[in-house]
Design a protein around this motif. Structure first.
Motif, short mmCIF file in Angstrom:
data_model
loop_
_atom_site.label_atom_id
_atom_site.label_comp_id
_atom_site.label_asym_id
_atom_site.label_seq_id
_atom_site.Cartn_x
_atom_site.Cartn_y
_atom_site.Cartn_z
N ILE A 44 6.69 -0.23 -5.48
CA ILE A 44 5.85 -0.92 -4.51
C ILE A 44 6.31 -0.56 -3.10
N THR A 45 5.43 -0.74 -2.13
CA THR A 45 5.79 -0.42 -0.74
C THR A 45 6.45 -1.59 -0.04
N GLY A 46 6.07 -2.80 -0.39
CA GLY A 46 6.57 -3.97 0.31
C GLY A 46 5.87 -4.17 1.64
N ALA A 47 6.38 -5.10 2.40
CA ALA A 47 5.80 -5.42 3.71
C ALA A 47 6.04 -4.29 4.70
N THR A 48 5.33 -4.33 5.81
CA THR A 48 5.59 -3.40 6.91
C THR A 48 5.92 -4.21 8.15
N GLY A 49 6.87 -3.69 8.93
CA GLY A 49 7.28 -4.38 10.15
C GLY A 49 8.71 -4.02 10.50
N PRO A 50 9.14 -4.32 11.72
CA PRO A 50 10.51 -4.00 12.14
C PRO A 50 11.53 -4.81 11.34
N TRP B 92 14.05 -6.60 12.14
CA TRP B 92 14.40 -7.95 12.59
C TRP B 92 13.31 -8.99 12.29
N GLU B 93 12.16 -8.50 11.83
CA GLU B 93 11.08 -9.41 11.42
C GLU B 93 10.72 -9.26 9.95
N PHE B 94 11.44 -8.39 9.24
CA PHE B 94 11.06 -8.06 7.87
C PHE B 94 11.32 -9.25 6.94
N PRO B 95 10.33 -9.62 6.10
CA PRO B 95 10.51 -10.77 5.20
C PRO B 95 11.60 -10.51 4.15
N VAL B 96 12.52 -11.44 4.04
CA VAL B 96 13.62 -11.28 3.09
C VAL B 96 13.11 -11.19 1.66
N ASP B 97 12.13 -11.99 1.32
CA ASP B 97 11.60 -11.98 -0.04
C ASP B 97 11.00 -10.61 -0.38
N SER B 98 10.32 -9.99 0.58
CA SER B 98 9.73 -8.68 0.34
C SER B 98 10.83 -7.63 0.16
N TRP B 99 11.88 -7.71 0.98
CA TRP B 99 13.01 -6.78 0.84
C TRP B 99 13.59 -6.85 -0.58
N ARG B 100 13.82 -8.06 -1.05
CA ARG B 100 14.42 -8.23 -2.37
C ARG B 100 13.50 -7.72 -3.47
N ARG B 101 12.20 -7.97 -3.35
CA ARG B 101 11.26 -7.53 -4.38
C ARG B 101 11.18 -6.02 -4.44
#
Length: 249
Positions: free
Chosen positions: A93-99, A101-110
């Motif tokens: 998966i690609t996950g969220a997009t964004g810098p 310092w604003e990146f969602p922790v849940d998306s990083w983990r997934r």
């Protein structure tokens, strides 16, 4: 018989992310060249239709981020097909997009759970089956983002970079066996995964490709199938680019 012959005759493959995109394309190619394929994907609703459409012998709904589920699926696939010769790790998966310092922790983990941990779980579960026959081909689908890092895609880039390091380690561990382990680093190619991204991100990635176009799934599948074949005998722990000239190292 496929125009490419029957180079996978007698071979049994698992393809993760097999319900769509390059996973489906690769699985269809392996079947067309005489192989058996078990499709793994989280999309249970689509799996049966895809398996029927391409002639896959088996399919399983698997969350690759669940190591116990992966182990059960590997054992079930080996029992259903009789052996496991090929593993194509295409789930991602690609996950969220964004810098950052604003990146969602849940998306990083997934993203890490699926793209990196999932690859580890799959290889960990499948390698023992390959070692029984002293033969195997593992192809991990990474990305040029793992080499260069794409802005506003830190989780995806980091997960794909980790996958390259993991491939090198596993390939060297198995180098004196009959199992070969390699990775590919495609640039952006036409795939349903692009539906997860804003058009601005897709435009940015295409602008980095000297050929000026996105790759085709069939082009990526062609490289994967060579790496999954017996012809790939002296390459292991390596990274193969398919990037339209983007990557130069």
């Amino acid at each position: 018989m496929s125009i490419y012959g029957n180079r996978f005759e007698g071979r049994c493959a698992i393809v993760t992310g097999g319900a769509s995109g390059v996973g489906r394309e690769t699985a269809a190619r392996i079947v067309a060249e005489g192989g058996k394929v078990c499709l793994w994907d989280l999309d249970a609703d689509t799996l049966a239709d895809v398996a029927r459409a391409i002639g896959a012998s088996n399919f399983q709904a698997v969350d690759v981020s669940d190591h116990e589920a992966v182990t059960r699926a590997a054992n079930a696939s080996a029992e259903a097909m009789g052996r496991i010769d090929i593993l194509v790790v295409g789930a991602g998966i690609t996950g969220a997009t964004g810098p950052v310092w604003e990146f969602p922790v849940d998306s990083w983990r997934r993203v890490m759970d699926i793209n990196l941990n999932g690859a580890f779980y799959c290889c960990r579960a499948v390698v023992p089956h390959m070692l029984k026959n002293d033969y195997g081909r593992i192809v991990n689908v990474s990305s040029v983002a793992g080499k260069e890092g794409n802005p506003n895609a830190s989780a995806y880039s980091a997960s794909k970079a980790g996958l390259l390091g993991f491939t090198k380690s596993l390939g060297k561990e198995l180098a004196q066996t009959g199992v070969r382990v390699n990775a590919i680093t495609p640039a952006t190619f036409k795939s349903p995964i692009l539906d997860q991204l804003p058009q601005s991100q897709i435009d940015y990635m295409q602008s980095k490709i000297p050929m000026g176009r996105l790759g085709e799934m069939a082009e990526v599948a062609s490289l994967i199938c060579w790496l999954a074949s017996e012809e790939c005998s002296f390459s292991t722990a390596a990274t193969f680019d398919i990037s339209g000239g983007r990557t130069t190292y």
